[in-house]
Design a protein around this motif. Structure first.
Motif, PDB file in Angstrom:
ATOM      1  N   MET A  33       0.852  -1.167   0.000  1.00  0.00           N
ATOM      2  CA  MET A  33       0.000   0.000   0.000  1.00  0.00           C
ATOM      3  C   MET A  33       0.903   1.237   0.000  1.00  0.00           C
ATOM      4  SD  MET A  33      -3.002   1.253   2.635  1.00  0.00           S
ATOM      5  CE  MET A  33      -3.723  -0.347   2.736  1.00  0.00           C
ATOM      6  N   THR A  34       0.579   2.176  -0.847  1.00  0.00           N
ATOM      7  CA  THR A  34       1.322   3.423  -0.937  1.00  0.00           C
ATOM      8  C   THR A  34       0.528   4.511  -0.240  1.00  0.00           C
ATOM      9  OG1 THR A  34       2.126   2.757  -3.088  1.00  0.00           O
ATOM     10  CG2 THR A  34       2.340   5.072  -2.530  1.00  0.00           C
ATOM     11  N   GLU A  35       1.209   5.342   0.528  1.00  0.00           N
ATOM     12  CA  GLU A  35       0.526   6.456   1.183  1.00  0.00           C
ATOM     13  C   GLU A  35       1.181   7.747   0.737  1.00  0.00           C
ATOM     14  OE1 GLU A  35      -1.431   7.769   5.338  1.00  0.00           O
ATOM     15  OE2 GLU A  35      -0.919   5.715   4.888  1.00  0.00           O
ATOM     16  N   ILE A  36       0.355   8.717   0.338  1.00  0.00           N
ATOM     17  CA  ILE A  36       0.826  10.005  -0.134  1.00  0.00           C
ATOM     18  C   ILE A  36       0.260  11.075   0.784  1.00  0.00           C
ATOM     19  CG2 ILE A  36       0.772  11.649  -2.041  1.00  0.00           C
ATOM     20  CD1 ILE A  36       0.263   9.184  -3.841  1.00  0.00           C
ATOM     21  N   HIS A  37       1.103  11.994   1.221  1.00  0.00           N
ATOM     22  CA  HIS A  37       0.656  13.112   2.036  1.00  0.00           C
ATOM     23  C   HIS A  37       0.841  14.372   1.216  1.00  0.00           C
ATOM     24  CE1 HIS A  37       0.453  10.575   5.584  1.00  0.00           C
ATOM     25  NE2 HIS A  37       1.590  10.063   5.182  1.00  0.00           N
ATOM     26  N   THR A  38      -0.265  14.941   0.711  1.00  0.00           N
ATOM     27  CA  THR A  38      -0.152  16.146  -0.097  1.00  0.00           C
ATOM     28  C   THR A  38      -0.066  17.378   0.785  1.00  0.00           C
ATOM     29  OG1 THR A  38      -2.558  16.209  -0.322  1.00  0.00           O
ATOM     30  CG2 THR A  38      -1.311  15.157  -2.085  1.00  0.00           C
ATOM     31  N   THR A  39      -0.918  17.501   1.735  1.00  0.00           N
ATOM     32  CA  THR A  39      -0.882  18.579   2.722  1.00  0.00           C
ATOM     33  C   THR A  39      -1.496  18.019   3.994  1.00  0.00           C
ATOM     34  OG1 THR A  39      -3.085  19.472   2.328  1.00  0.00           O
ATOM     35  CG2 THR A  39      -1.322  20.304   0.909  1.00  0.00           C
ATOM     36  N   ALA A  40      -1.556  18.844   5.002  1.00  0.00           N
ATOM     37  CA  ALA A  40      -2.163  18.399   6.253  1.00  0.00           C
ATOM     38  C   ALA A  40      -3.659  18.166   6.100  1.00  0.00           C
ATOM     39  CB  ALA A  40      -1.901  19.433   7.344  1.00  0.00           C
ATOM     40  N   ALA A  41      -4.280  18.775   5.085  1.00  0.00           N
ATOM     41  CA  ALA A  41      -5.726  18.709   4.962  1.00  0.00           C
ATOM     42  C   ALA A  41      -6.231  17.524   4.139  1.00  0.00           C
ATOM     43  CB  ALA A  41      -6.252  20.011   4.344  1.00  0.00           C
ATOM     44  N   LEU A  42      -5.356  16.856   3.354  1.00  0.00           N
ATOM     45  CA  LEU A  42      -5.801  15.729   2.540  1.00  0.00           C
ATOM     46  C   LEU A  42      -4.743  14.640   2.581  1.00  0.00           C
ATOM     47  CD1 LEU A  42      -7.944  14.578   0.543  1.00  0.00           C
ATOM     48  CD2 LEU A  42      -6.504  15.495  -1.292  1.00  0.00           C
ATOM     49  N   ARG A  43      -5.191  13.428   2.844  1.00  0.00           N
ATOM     50  CA  ARG A  43      -4.318  12.259   2.819  1.00  0.00           C
ATOM     51  C   ARG A  43      -4.930  11.252   1.868  1.00  0.00           C
ATOM     52  NH1 ARG A  43      -2.535  10.475   8.694  1.00  0.00           N
ATOM     53  NH2 ARG A  43      -0.439  11.214   8.332  1.00  0.00           N
ATOM     54  N   SER A  44      -4.066  10.499   1.218  1.00  0.00           N
ATOM     55  CA  SER A  44      -4.566   9.450   0.340  1.00  0.00           C
ATOM     56  C   SER A  44      -3.723   8.203   0.492  1.00  0.00           C
ATOM     57  CB  SER A  44      -4.559   9.917  -1.118  1.00  0.00           C
ATOM     58  OG  SER A  44      -3.244  10.045  -1.593  1.00  0.00           O
ATOM     59  N   SER A  45      -4.348   7.080   0.280  1.00  0.00           N
ATOM     60  CA  SER A  45      -3.633   5.814   0.229  1.00  0.00           C
ATOM     61  C   SER A  45      -4.165   5.043  -0.972  1.00  0.00           C
ATOM     62  CB  SER A  45      -3.821   5.024   1.527  1.00  0.00           C
ATOM     63  OG  SER A  45      -5.190   4.733   1.742  1.00  0.00           O
ATOM     64  N   GLU A  46      -3.318   4.236  -1.545  1.00  0.00           N
ATOM     65  CA  GLU A  46      -3.678   3.484  -2.747  1.00  0.00           C
ATOM     66  C   GLU A  46      -3.414   2.008  -2.527  1.00  0.00           C
ATOM     67  OE1 GLU A  46      -1.415   4.948  -6.054  1.00  0.00           O
ATOM     68  OE2 GLU A  46      -1.698   7.011  -5.409  1.00  0.00           O
ATOM     69  N   ARG A  47      -4.248   1.204  -3.162  1.00  0.00           N
ATOM     70  CA  ARG A  47      -4.033  -0.233  -3.217  1.00  0.00           C
ATOM     71  C   ARG A  47      -4.672  -0.749  -4.486  1.00  0.00           C
ATOM     72  NH1 ARG A  47      -8.498  -2.649   0.929  1.00  0.00           N
ATOM     73  NH2 ARG A  47      -9.942  -0.918   0.732  1.00  0.00           N
ATOM     74  N   VAL A  48      -4.205  -1.875  -4.950  1.00  0.00           N
ATOM     75  CA  VAL A  48      -4.767  -2.490  -6.143  1.00  0.00           C
ATOM     76  C   VAL A  48      -5.513  -3.738  -5.719  1.00  0.00           C
ATOM     77  CG1 VAL A  48      -4.261  -3.516  -8.386  1.00  0.00           C
ATOM     78  CG2 VAL A  48      -2.942  -1.544  -7.596  1.00  0.00           C
ATOM     79  N   ILE A  49      -6.776  -3.811  -6.125  1.00  0.00           N
ATOM     80  CA  ILE A  49      -7.626  -4.962  -5.821  1.00  0.00           C
ATOM     81  C   ILE A  49      -8.128  -5.517  -7.143  1.00  0.00           C
ATOM     82  CG2 ILE A  49      -9.721  -5.775  -4.671  1.00  0.00           C
ATOM     83  CD1 ILE A  49      -9.430  -3.400  -2.735  1.00  0.00           C
ATOM     84  N   ALA A  50      -7.690  -6.732  -7.467  1.00  0.00           N
ATOM     85  CA  ALA A  50      -8.113  -7.420  -8.696  1.00  0.00           C
ATOM     86  C   ALA A  50      -7.969  -6.517  -9.929  1.00  0.00           C
ATOM     87  CB  ALA A  50      -9.541  -7.930  -8.555  1.00  0.00           C
ATOM     88  N   GLY A  51      -6.854  -5.806 -10.018  1.00  0.00           N
ATOM     89  CA  GLY A  51      -6.587  -4.977 -11.183  1.00  0.00           C
ATOM     90  C   GLY A  51      -7.166  -3.572 -11.131  1.00  0.00           C
ATOM     91  N   THR A  52      -7.933  -3.272 -10.108  1.00  0.00           N
ATOM     92  CA  THR A  52      -8.532  -1.951  -9.952  1.00  0.00           C
ATOM     93  C   THR A  52      -7.753  -1.172  -8.895  1.00  0.00           C
ATOM     94  OG1 THR A  52     -10.739  -2.755 -10.512  1.00  0.00           O
ATOM     95  CG2 THR A  52     -10.631  -0.690  -9.283  1.00  0.00           C
TER      96      THR A  52
END
Length: 130
Positions: free
Chosen positions: A1-20
């Motif tokens: 899982m990759t986690e990206i911190h753009t600013t203090a107000a928005l956080r995102s994490s990514e994962r791939v599930i069955a190609g999505t």
């Protein structure tokens, strides 16, 4: 899982599930966070037939810059023959989409498993946004 911190107000994490690729967003999508988010979504929609789910259930605020980033991602995905789905059940967000006349633009699901299982022509997308 990759986690990206753009600013203090928005956080995102990514994962791939069955190609999505599933991007879970937490916080606010506004003038300060829309550009870094848009840049990341541009990367995720750069290839042919991108398959992307944005989990917006933990987004607490969105402004017109945020809507613009989501529209850009939708347009890029469609132009490349892919799919973009949102996961949200937030009545306020759905109302914002309706008032911005974007109610029928996005494929919206209330739960992540529904977004992952739905086929584009199955009619499984939520009608609450439209």
């Amino acid at each position: 899982m990759t986690e990206i911190h753009t600013t203090a107000a928005l956080r995102s994490s990514e994962r791939v599930i069955a190609g999505t690729t599933v991007v879970a967003l937490r916080g606010e999508i506004d003038l300060l966070t829309a550009q870094p988010l848009s840049a990341r979504l541009d990367m995720l929609t750069a290839g042919p037939r991108p398959d992307l789910v944005l989990d917006l259930r933990s987004v607490s605020f969105i402004d017109c810059a945020g809507l613009g980033a989501l529209c850009r991602a939708q347009n890029r995905t469609a132009a490349r023959g892919g799919r973009l789905r949102f996961v949200t059940g937030d009545a306020c967000f759905l109302r914002i989409l309706r008032h911005a006349q974007l109610g029928g633009v996005f494929e919206i699901h209330a739960r992540l498993p529904n977004a992952l299982a739905a086929r584009p022509d199955s009619g499984e997308a939520s009608a609450t946004a439209g």
